[in-house]
Motif scaffolding. Sequence first.
Motif, PDB file in Angstrom:
ATOM      1  N   GLN A 775       0.802  -1.222   0.000  1.00  0.00           N
ATOM      2  CA  GLN A 775       0.000   0.000   0.000  1.00  0.00           C
ATOM      3  C   GLN A 775       0.837   1.275   0.000  1.00  0.00           C
ATOM      4  O   GLN A 775       0.326   2.347  -0.307  1.00  0.00           O
ATOM      5  CB  GLN A 775      -0.912   0.002   1.232  1.00  0.00           C
ATOM      6  CG  GLN A 775      -1.987  -1.066   1.209  1.00  0.00           C
ATOM      7  CD  GLN A 775      -3.160  -0.686   0.317  1.00  0.00           C
ATOM      8  OE1 GLN A 775      -3.670   0.423   0.416  1.00  0.00           O
ATOM      9  NE2 GLN A 775      -3.569  -1.584  -0.549  1.00  0.00           N
ATOM     10  N   GLN A 799      -2.528   5.555  -0.504  1.00  0.00           N
ATOM     11  CA  GLN A 799      -2.416   6.918   0.000  1.00  0.00           C
ATOM     12  C   GLN A 799      -1.122   7.620  -0.394  1.00  0.00           C
ATOM     13  O   GLN A 799      -1.074   8.846  -0.481  1.00  0.00           O
ATOM     14  CB  GLN A 799      -2.537   6.908   1.530  1.00  0.00           C
ATOM     15  CG  GLN A 799      -3.860   6.371   2.048  1.00  0.00           C
ATOM     16  CD  GLN A 799      -5.030   7.248   1.657  1.00  0.00           C
ATOM     17  OE1 GLN A 799      -5.036   8.454   1.920  1.00  0.00           O
ATOM     18  NE2 GLN A 799      -6.029   6.665   1.006  1.00  0.00           N
ATOM     19  N   SER A 800      -0.052   6.852  -0.635  1.00  0.00           N
ATOM     20  CA  SER A 800       1.261   7.458  -0.919  1.00  0.00           C
ATOM     21  C   SER A 800       1.593   7.506  -2.397  1.00  0.00           C
ATOM     22  O   SER A 800       2.646   8.028  -2.773  1.00  0.00           O
ATOM     23  CB  SER A 800       2.361   6.679  -0.177  1.00  0.00           C
ATOM     24  OG  SER A 800       2.136   6.672   1.212  1.00  0.00           O
ATOM     25  N   SER A 822     -10.308   9.801  -4.234  1.00  0.00           N
ATOM     26  CA  SER A 822      -9.263   8.827  -4.558  1.00  0.00           C
ATOM     27  C   SER A 822      -7.970   9.518  -4.973  1.00  0.00           C
ATOM     28  O   SER A 822      -7.965  10.681  -5.358  1.00  0.00           O
ATOM     29  CB  SER A 822      -9.734   7.896  -5.680  1.00  0.00           C
ATOM     30  OG  SER A 822     -10.034   8.629  -6.848  1.00  0.00           O
ATOM     31  N   PRO A 824      -5.092  10.605  -3.275  1.00  0.00           N
ATOM     32  CA  PRO A 824      -4.843  11.876  -2.571  1.00  0.00           C
ATOM     33  C   PRO A 824      -3.455  12.460  -2.808  1.00  0.00           C
ATOM     34  O   PRO A 824      -3.263  13.661  -2.577  1.00  0.00           O
ATOM     35  CB  PRO A 824      -5.021  11.496  -1.090  1.00  0.00           C
ATOM     36  CG  PRO A 824      -4.737  10.034  -1.035  1.00  0.00           C
ATOM     37  CD  PRO A 824      -5.256   9.475  -2.332  1.00  0.00           C
ATOM     38  N   SER A 825      -2.469  11.633  -3.248  1.00  0.00           N
ATOM     39  CA  SER A 825      -1.095  12.127  -3.407  1.00  0.00           C
ATOM     40  C   SER A 825      -0.604  12.091  -4.848  1.00  0.00           C
ATOM     41  O   SER A 825       0.542  12.484  -5.112  1.00  0.00           O
ATOM     42  CB  SER A 825      -0.133  11.305  -2.533  1.00  0.00           C
ATOM     43  OG  SER A 825      -0.512  11.329  -1.182  1.00  0.00           O
TER      44      SER A 825
END
Length: 912
Positions: A775, A799-800, A822, A824-825
């Motif tokens: 992840q 997330q990363s 969706s 976010p980075s």
Amino acid sequence: MAMAASDVAISLVICSSLPVLSVEKFLSPGKHARIEKAVNDLQNILNTSKLLESSTNDGQQSCDCRPCLLDQARHAVDMADKLLLEASRHLKSGKGPLAKIRTLVHFMLPRICIHATIKMALDFVTIVEDLSTHLSQMQDLSQDPLNLDKTAALWNAHRGSVRWDGKVESDIVGREDEVTKLLAQLIGEDGNPDALSLRVISVVGEEAIGKTALVRSVFNRLEIGHSFQCRIWVHVPEEFTMKDLLVEIMKQLAVQELKDLEHKGEENIKEIIHKSLVELRYLVVFDNLRKVEDMDKFMILLADSRRGSRVIITTRIPEIPSPIDPWASPVELNELDTDGRECLLRECGTIADDPGLKARILSKCSGSPPRILLLGGLVVASSDYSAAMVDQLADNATLSDIMSLSYHKLPSLLKPCLLYLCLFPKESVIPIRRLFRLWHAEGWVRASLFTAEECFEELAGRNLVQVVRRRKLSGRPKSCRVPSFIYDFLCEMATRLGLLQIHSNTERTDHSEKSEVSRGGPLWTAKYEDDKREDHQHSGIRLQQLRSYVSFYKKKLGTRLIDMEELLWPLIAKGDCGLLRVLDLEGVYKLRLPDRLGNVLPNLRYLGLRWTALDSIPESVGNMSSLETLDLKYTSVRNLPSSIWKVKSLQHLYMNEVRFDDSTSHCKPSAKNLSNLQTLWGLYIEATKSPMLDVLNEMTRVEKLGLTCSSPVVKDATERISKLTMIRSLKLRSRDLFGQPSDLNLSDLTGLVSLLDLYLLGGLPRGDSLKLLPQNLRILTLSMSGLDDNPMPVLGGFQSLEILNLLGGSYTGKKLICGSGSFPSLRVLKLWKLEGVEDACVHENALRCLEQLEIKNCGVLTSIDSLDRIESLKQIRLIKVKEELATNIKGGLTRKVFIKEEQLIPLLPLGR
């Protein structure tokens, strides 16, 4: 000059002595203690620097001590390498045939070897002590010796407080007006180039005023990349052949006619370039032009296609562009005004709030940006005595004066690293990957002193090197360059110290014959080759004393063969073992290596053969017991001798899908041999019972792995990979017997918490395959995955994730939907060859950090909804997609976004 000789000599000895101290079993406790004390004494001399500073004030002393110091240092370095080689051979003698000989001769042979090693250790102790005593007689040593086990203290004694701040050379401060003027002449105030004429723009200013930095900053800007279809940068050397520069232009054009260049005449190459440029809107930069007649030669090449193409020249001569484009208004660079000077000084780093110190610095620099950057970087790095140091300079000090001060105030153990940069061609872009490997091979950067990253950050923070590009993921430097005036200073310094010899065919810079001070020959040799010189001519290269041999072949393409046996013949003929540490032949085309390469170069630590079109490696490579890096990337080598697994010191192995399945029976890799391996790139495992599967179990320190497998092997391979907890980058490809992508049946990889960069090529048969990925990924590339369900709901939860590349065949569905919140980075999204996707949609608050969107060969995609919601979006690139898609995207945007369109598919007429 004595100071330069003293601290470089001491630094070389210290760096060579520390590995000797690590082989304690070959040193008696008394000898080990004597070496440690001598090295401590040398270290204390560097710390106190009394000798180094006082000797610069005594010209006679400088003249007398410099050759002696360098000769003694060279002798010590030689003895250290020979001792380490002897120790390595003695370790090898414990197994195999030599062990049987021991039994037969009642241990006589090992006793002889041990006595030889002891004698060599004694010689080394003596030479280091002699050097220490020689220097101690000129300076009272501190009574507080360093503890070499305290590595942090050793590094801190030689580091400054300055670090690279993350900026690249395109950051221009105080030149905003000049940037605006140049941009206006390139693309107009409205961002649209004048399509009626080819224009020539000159950037004029005195030497080292910042012309190249200014133009490069504009050259790399986003709006320039979107306004011109082709950008070419040509550095014009003081002496050059026209063909050299023609080939450089062709390489940047990426034209097809690049083979057999040496058989093509200048007129033929000019015709190819002219035909290639005539269809393009191009920007060509000729950097550092010196003569009007040279500009006349270049202009013949440049087709005036009335598309708004531009040519920029940087020059010290205002008259150069006038005959070519008399209507052009030159961009003139002068000294910075008061506000510009202060702004630039602030860019050097945090300087104490001391108006007097700032005024002193600026009074020395006369508004010259390079002087301000150098002196400002030095002051920030040396804050404890910065005021007194600045006062050493006269008002309006020359650039040479400031450069000399900056070099001499550099931490001593970093000076060899800086001087080593002049091995690369002037104005060349230097890959950080290559530079760090070379530094490490020379022994200057290691855990017990400092890392390559720390060394580079110190040099960049002092503005002695410039970062050209950063890595997309980490932001760390990817490539760098040395400004011309710094390069010239370093080249002169290195040749005067007897460290450097350059063999060049067009620009003769071989100073070693007249200025070399050491009797043994230079430590480093660089060779720049062209078509005018015979390949086998290696005159003036003395291999017996050489530590680095780096060859640069500018063209990389052609039919020439370079036979290394000619270069190595003095060693081969005498049965001698050279002490060469670095043999870097990257880009030398169609190389030939002698079978005895490993026998005559057992001390080699770096063997760089990237881009050489080499097709085989001699078995003797296994005799290079000190080899740390073997780079065979982008070669034709498909079978590597299994003897490579005997090299316990190997840390980085780069290959191109090399298989060992049938060749490891007589030399199987062991866990002990692989304990240092950090990079294994380009391994091919085809058989399910391949011994290389067991190799994956043993590489406990590997950080970077590139692996190609047959489909039945993937499951087993990834089960083993899932236990490699230090891995940071993984490229995994599955191929069938015909070389085509096949299924990737993955094991669970979610436990690889250190894995940041993952590339997968091959079919992902299960719908939940994406849930097997870690992840915390920051870069993910999928190719030929064959996913039929929209992958965005799963991937959007990573997330990363910062970069997502969905390449050809990775998704076969019709709709691509990014759900609310969706990614976010995510900063970069590439959609390539997704031939079934018809519609795409971005829901609210999705892709909120997206900066770049690239869509290529998505032939049925007609719209992407809601891109206007993404406020961070800066650029969109559309390649071989429908004009309808481009129209819909532009119609849906209410703000400025750079959109670059290439080879769009036109709308079909009604009725078709």
